[in-house]
Design a protein around this motif. Structure first.
Motif, PDB file in Angstrom:
ATOM      1  N   VAL A  60     -13.005  54.774  50.439  1.00  0.00           N
ATOM      2  CA  VAL A  60     -12.900  56.149  49.944  1.00  0.00           C
ATOM      3  C   VAL A  60     -12.831  57.139  51.111  1.00  0.00           C
ATOM      4  O   VAL A  60     -11.994  58.047  51.138  1.00  0.00           O
ATOM      5  CB  VAL A  60     -14.091  56.479  49.030  1.00  0.00           C
ATOM      6  CG1 VAL A  60     -14.061  57.951  48.619  1.00  0.00           C
ATOM      7  CG2 VAL A  60     -14.080  55.602  47.793  1.00  0.00           C
ATOM      8  N   ARG A  87      -9.808  59.718  51.954  1.00  0.00           N
ATOM      9  CA  ARG A  87     -10.008  61.158  51.947  1.00  0.00           C
ATOM     10  C   ARG A  87      -9.706  61.796  53.298  1.00  0.00           C
ATOM     11  O   ARG A  87      -9.244  62.929  53.363  1.00  0.00           O
ATOM     12  CB  ARG A  87     -11.443  61.485  51.513  1.00  0.00           C
ATOM     13  CG  ARG A  87     -11.762  61.097  50.072  1.00  0.00           C
ATOM     14  CD  ARG A  87     -10.716  61.608  49.095  1.00  0.00           C
ATOM     15  NE  ARG A  87     -10.608  63.047  49.113  1.00  0.00           N
ATOM     16  CZ  ARG A  87     -11.271  63.863  48.288  1.00  0.00           C
ATOM     17  NH1 ARG A  87     -12.093  63.343  47.383  1.00  0.00           N
ATOM     18  NH2 ARG A  87     -11.115  65.158  48.356  1.00  0.00           N
ATOM     19  N   GLN A 128      -4.522  60.551  45.040  1.00  0.00           N
ATOM     20  CA  GLN A 128      -5.481  59.445  44.988  1.00  0.00           C
ATOM     21  C   GLN A 128      -5.164  58.442  43.877  1.00  0.00           C
ATOM     22  O   GLN A 128      -5.684  57.327  43.895  1.00  0.00           O
ATOM     23  CB  GLN A 128      -6.895  59.991  44.742  1.00  0.00           C
ATOM     24  CG  GLN A 128      -7.519  60.661  45.941  1.00  0.00           C
ATOM     25  CD  GLN A 128      -8.940  61.057  45.643  1.00  0.00           C
ATOM     26  OE1 GLN A 128      -9.868  60.270  45.755  1.00  0.00           O
ATOM     27  NE2 GLN A 128      -9.108  62.303  45.245  1.00  0.00           N
ATOM     28  N   SER A 129      -4.358  58.847  42.913  1.00  0.00           N
ATOM     29  CA  SER A 129      -4.116  58.002  41.739  1.00  0.00           C
ATOM     30  C   SER A 129      -3.605  56.604  42.088  1.00  0.00           C
ATOM     31  O   SER A 129      -4.104  55.609  41.530  1.00  0.00           O
ATOM     32  CB  SER A 129      -3.125  58.696  40.794  1.00  0.00           C
ATOM     33  OG  SER A 129      -3.664  59.908  40.332  1.00  0.00           O
ATOM     34  N   PHE A 185      -6.511  54.596  43.298  1.00  0.00           N
ATOM     35  CA  PHE A 185      -7.466  54.357  42.216  1.00  0.00           C
ATOM     36  C   PHE A 185      -7.030  53.182  41.335  1.00  0.00           C
ATOM     37  O   PHE A 185      -7.811  52.270  41.051  1.00  0.00           O
ATOM     38  CB  PHE A 185      -7.612  55.635  41.386  1.00  0.00           C
ATOM     39  CG  PHE A 185      -8.408  55.455  40.124  1.00  0.00           C
ATOM     40  CD1 PHE A 185      -9.785  55.380  40.161  1.00  0.00           C
ATOM     41  CD2 PHE A 185      -7.769  55.365  38.910  1.00  0.00           C
ATOM     42  CE1 PHE A 185     -10.519  55.218  39.002  1.00  0.00           C
ATOM     43  CE2 PHE A 185      -8.483  55.196  37.743  1.00  0.00           C
ATOM     44  CZ  PHE A 185      -9.865  55.134  37.783  1.00  0.00           C
ATOM     45  N   TYR A 188      -8.698  49.505  40.879  1.00  0.00           N
ATOM     46  CA  TYR A 188      -9.061  49.021  39.541  1.00  0.00           C
ATOM     47  C   TYR A 188      -8.437  47.651  39.288  1.00  0.00           C
ATOM     48  O   TYR A 188      -9.098  46.749  38.753  1.00  0.00           O
ATOM     49  CB  TYR A 188      -8.589  50.018  38.478  1.00  0.00           C
ATOM     50  CG  TYR A 188      -8.938  49.606  37.065  1.00  0.00           C
ATOM     51  CD1 TYR A 188     -10.130  50.000  36.495  1.00  0.00           C
ATOM     52  CD2 TYR A 188      -8.064  48.812  36.316  1.00  0.00           C
ATOM     53  CE1 TYR A 188     -10.458  49.620  35.205  1.00  0.00           C
ATOM     54  CE2 TYR A 188      -8.374  48.428  35.032  1.00  0.00           C
ATOM     55  CZ  TYR A 188      -9.575  48.836  34.469  1.00  0.00           C
ATOM     56  OH  TYR A 188      -9.898  48.438  33.194  1.00  0.00           O
ATOM     57  N   PHE A 245     -14.603  51.396  33.240  1.00  0.00           N
ATOM     58  CA  PHE A 245     -14.428  51.163  34.666  1.00  0.00           C
ATOM     59  C   PHE A 245     -15.400  50.099  35.147  1.00  0.00           C
ATOM     60  O   PHE A 245     -16.584  50.118  34.788  1.00  0.00           O
ATOM     61  CB  PHE A 245     -14.684  52.445  35.465  1.00  0.00           C
ATOM     62  CG  PHE A 245     -13.634  53.515  35.261  1.00  0.00           C
ATOM     63  CD1 PHE A 245     -12.402  53.211  34.701  1.00  0.00           C
ATOM     64  CD2 PHE A 245     -13.895  54.824  35.639  1.00  0.00           C
ATOM     65  CE1 PHE A 245     -11.450  54.190  34.523  1.00  0.00           C
ATOM     66  CE2 PHE A 245     -12.944  55.805  35.461  1.00  0.00           C
ATOM     67  CZ  PHE A 245     -11.717  55.495  34.900  1.00  0.00           C
ATOM     68  N   VAL A 266     -15.296  50.389  40.688  1.00  0.00           N
ATOM     69  CA  VAL A 266     -14.499  51.601  40.508  1.00  0.00           C
ATOM     70  C   VAL A 266     -15.406  52.825  40.340  1.00  0.00           C
ATOM     71  O   VAL A 266     -15.102  53.922  40.835  1.00  0.00           O
ATOM     72  CB  VAL A 266     -13.552  51.447  39.305  1.00  0.00           C
ATOM     73  CG1 VAL A 266     -12.820  52.750  39.020  1.00  0.00           C
ATOM     74  CG2 VAL A 266     -12.547  50.329  39.552  1.00  0.00           C
ATOM     75  N   TYR A 273     -16.410  53.832  43.676  1.00  0.00           N
ATOM     76  CA  TYR A 273     -15.293  54.537  44.316  1.00  0.00           C
ATOM     77  C   TYR A 273     -15.221  55.984  43.828  1.00  0.00           C
ATOM     78  O   TYR A 273     -15.153  56.928  44.633  1.00  0.00           O
ATOM     79  CB  TYR A 273     -13.985  53.811  43.998  1.00  0.00           C
ATOM     80  CG  TYR A 273     -12.736  54.541  44.453  1.00  0.00           C
ATOM     81  CD1 TYR A 273     -12.204  54.304  45.703  1.00  0.00           C
ATOM     82  CD2 TYR A 273     -12.100  55.459  43.619  1.00  0.00           C
ATOM     83  CE1 TYR A 273     -11.052  54.972  46.127  1.00  0.00           C
ATOM     84  CE2 TYR A 273     -10.965  56.134  44.027  1.00  0.00           C
ATOM     85  CZ  TYR A 273     -10.442  55.890  45.276  1.00  0.00           C
ATOM     86  OH  TYR A 273      -9.320  56.557  45.688  1.00  0.00           O
ATOM     87  N   TRP A 274     -15.237  56.210  42.519  1.00  0.00           N
ATOM     88  CA  TRP A 274     -15.033  57.555  41.985  1.00  0.00           C
ATOM     89  C   TRP A 274     -16.240  58.456  42.230  1.00  0.00           C
ATOM     90  O   TRP A 274     -16.084  59.647  42.469  1.00  0.00           O
ATOM     91  CB  TRP A 274     -14.711  57.474  40.497  1.00  0.00           C
ATOM     92  CG  TRP A 274     -13.848  58.617  40.065  1.00  0.00           C
ATOM     93  CD1 TRP A 274     -14.208  59.658  39.287  1.00  0.00           C
ATOM     94  CD2 TRP A 274     -12.489  58.848  40.416  1.00  0.00           C
ATOM     95  NE1 TRP A 274     -13.169  60.530  39.128  1.00  0.00           N
ATOM     96  CE2 TRP A 274     -12.087  60.049  39.807  1.00  0.00           C
ATOM     97  CE3 TRP A 274     -11.568  58.130  41.190  1.00  0.00           C
ATOM     98  CZ2 TRP A 274     -10.809  60.571  39.958  1.00  0.00           C
ATOM     99  CZ3 TRP A 274     -10.298  58.654  41.323  1.00  0.00           C
ATOM    100  CH2 TRP A 274      -9.921  59.842  40.708  1.00  0.00           C
ATOM    101  N   THR A 331     -15.939  59.583  45.872  1.00  0.00           N
ATOM    102  CA  THR A 331     -14.909  60.592  46.089  1.00  0.00           C
ATOM    103  C   THR A 331     -15.315  61.940  45.501  1.00  0.00           C
ATOM    104  O   THR A 331     -14.972  63.000  46.040  1.00  0.00           O
ATOM    105  CB  THR A 331     -13.556  60.130  45.521  1.00  0.00           C
ATOM    106  OG1 THR A 331     -12.521  60.972  46.040  1.00  0.00           O
ATOM    107  CG2 THR A 331     -13.511  60.182  44.023  1.00  0.00           C
ATOM    108  N   ASN A 332     -16.089  61.942  44.385  1.00  0.00           N
ATOM    109  CA  ASN A 332     -16.586  63.203  43.829  1.00  0.00           C
ATOM    110  C   ASN A 332     -17.587  63.860  44.756  1.00  0.00           C
ATOM    111  O   ASN A 332     -17.578  65.081  44.949  1.00  0.00           O
ATOM    112  CB  ASN A 332     -17.228  62.956  42.464  1.00  0.00           C
ATOM    113  CG  ASN A 332     -16.202  62.804  41.355  1.00  0.00           C
ATOM    114  OD1 ASN A 332     -14.997  62.911  41.586  1.00  0.00           O
ATOM    115  ND2 ASN A 332     -16.672  62.541  40.158  1.00  0.00           N
TER     116      ASN A 332
END
Length: 420
Positions: A46, A50, A113-114, A117, A121, A232, A236, A239-240, A243-244
């Motif tokens: 991540v 970023r 990022q999609s 991601f 996944y 998820f 994942v 990961y998310w 990133t948040n």
């Protein structure tokens, strides 16, 4: 999901390779089969992504600022074509094109990022199904299936059945508790990030499509994370969530050090900057100089916070310069010209009022506040003898009136000798 995964299959190999390289480093420290090794590998992925997206993030900030400056014009278009939605949309798109921005620019980092991601996944889903993918071979697959993060397998999901979880050597309750906590944290971090942007860094009083979009994202994204998060895998979610948190910290830094003009964040920033400048007497850093330079260049277009900042510097005996620096001097003050530009003016001693020609000639000027020694005269002022009489009315001393054409008080005609 297989269709989406196939669309992003070209990136699954690079993503799996990056994870494996990080796993080699962390595996040597924590052990190859531990959740720390695999979890930190995902976190490092991540961070790497970023960092690569920082140029896009800078572009996003510039686009957002451009949208902010267009809000008054957008409001005018809405009021002008409030009964014609089609014309309103056409004028909006024309204005976006001229300004070189659009409302979707704020979504650039998310869109970029999609692919990563969906690739991650697909990698984790293949691990859960026992399939090799990319550079992850059989030995790495078995190691990843044994990895647990707080008791939850890396490839487990909230919706998995008890038999699926048991096959990964874990309990259903531990998986659901861990995934539920991570989903809540993921949604809360997204909500806080968007709310921070809405309350501190934008002007919510202006009703524009851009503001409506931001308000919609405030609630849509957290709900999306909560709904889709149950499907998820734990990897994942890691990961998310990472990133948040990165986005939240990155945005806090930008709001504090480079706020949007006219926002509450700018008011707080300029207050801090004023205290720093008055204490130090100068501005440090290119970022601060760039902000001060932009404020000086605005001239009459400054907002209330910026005018308060310039006036505060003036009261402290400081003057903001066009190059973004601040000059300190005892007699220098900042004034605004008619066009709104800030100029540095040196204080001068007040000059006495100049007398008119008739006052200088008659010597009967009105008393003024200035000392008589400062009054200018075209004729030298010789010392008059003591007791010198003032000229009477009608004498030659009133020649200024005679010159103006007035008969009264001027030289009289001699009387006729025949008359007594």
């Amino acid at each position: 999901m297989d269709t989406i995964a196939s669309l992003f299959s070209f990136i699954t190999t690079p993503v799996s390779w990056v994870i494996v390289q990080f796993h080699k480093v962390y595996g040597a420290i924590f052990g190859a089969d531990t959740g720390w090794a695999w979890g930190l590998s995902i976190v490092s992925l991540v961070i790497l992504i970023r960092i690569c997206l920082i140029p896009l993030f800078v572009k996003q900030i510039k686009a957002t600022r451009a949208m902010q400056t267009l809000q008054p014009e957008m409001k005018k278009i809405q009021e002008r074509y409030k009964n014609d939605k089609q014309r309103q949309s056409e004028e909006m798109m024309k204005m976006y094109k001229e300004a070189g921005t659009n409302p979707l620019s704020s979504c650039l980092p998310i869109l970029a990022q999609s692919p990563f991601f969906f690739a991650l996944y697909h990698v984790l889903n293949s691990i859960a199904n026992g399939d090799t993918i990319g550079v992850i071979n059989e030995s790495l697959l078995q190691s990843a299936q044994k990895a647990h993060i707080f008791g939850a397998p890396l490839a487990a999901k909230f919706t998995d059945s008890a038999s699926d979880v048991a096959a990964l050597d874990a309990s259903l309750s531990s998986v659901r508790i861990v995934t539920a906590i991570m989903i809540v944290l993921m949604s809360a971090s997204q909500f806080f990030t968007q709310r921070q942007l809405m309350t501190k860094n934008v002007d919510t009083s202006v009703k524009t499509p851009f503001m409506q979009q931001q308000k919609m994202l405030l609630y849509v994204f957290p709900v999306m994370f909560a709904v889709f998060g149950i499907n998820f895998p734990v990897g994942v979610l890691v990961y998310w969530l990472t990133t948040n948190v990165w986005t939240m910290g990155q945005q806090m830094y930008v709001i504090r050090n480079n706020p949007t003009p006219g926002s509450k964040a700018q008011a707080a920033y300029l207050e801090r900057l004023h205290k720093h400048v008055t204490n130090q007497g100068k501005i440090r850093g290119r970022g601060q100089k760039a902000i001060v330079k932009a404020i000086v260049a605005k001239g009459r277009d400054r907002n209330d916070y910026e005018r308060k900042f310039i006036n505060g510097l003036s009261k402290a005996g400081l003057a903001a310069q066009p190059d973004g620096t601040v000059v300190k001097g005892e007699t220098q003050t900042v004034t605004l010209t008619e066009d709104g530009e800030a100029t540095t003016v040196t204080a001068r001693r007040q000059q006495p009022k100049r007398q008119s020609k008739s006052q200088r000639q008659s010597g009967t000027a009105k008393a003024t506040d200035e000392p008589t020694s400062l009054i200018k005269s075209d004729e030298p002022q010789d010392a008059k003898p003591a007791g010198a009489a003032k000229p009477k009315a009608g004498s030659g001393g009133g020649r200024s009136k005679a010159q103006s054409g007035q008969r009264k008080g001027g030289p009289q005609r001699p009387k006729s000798p025949s008359k007594k």
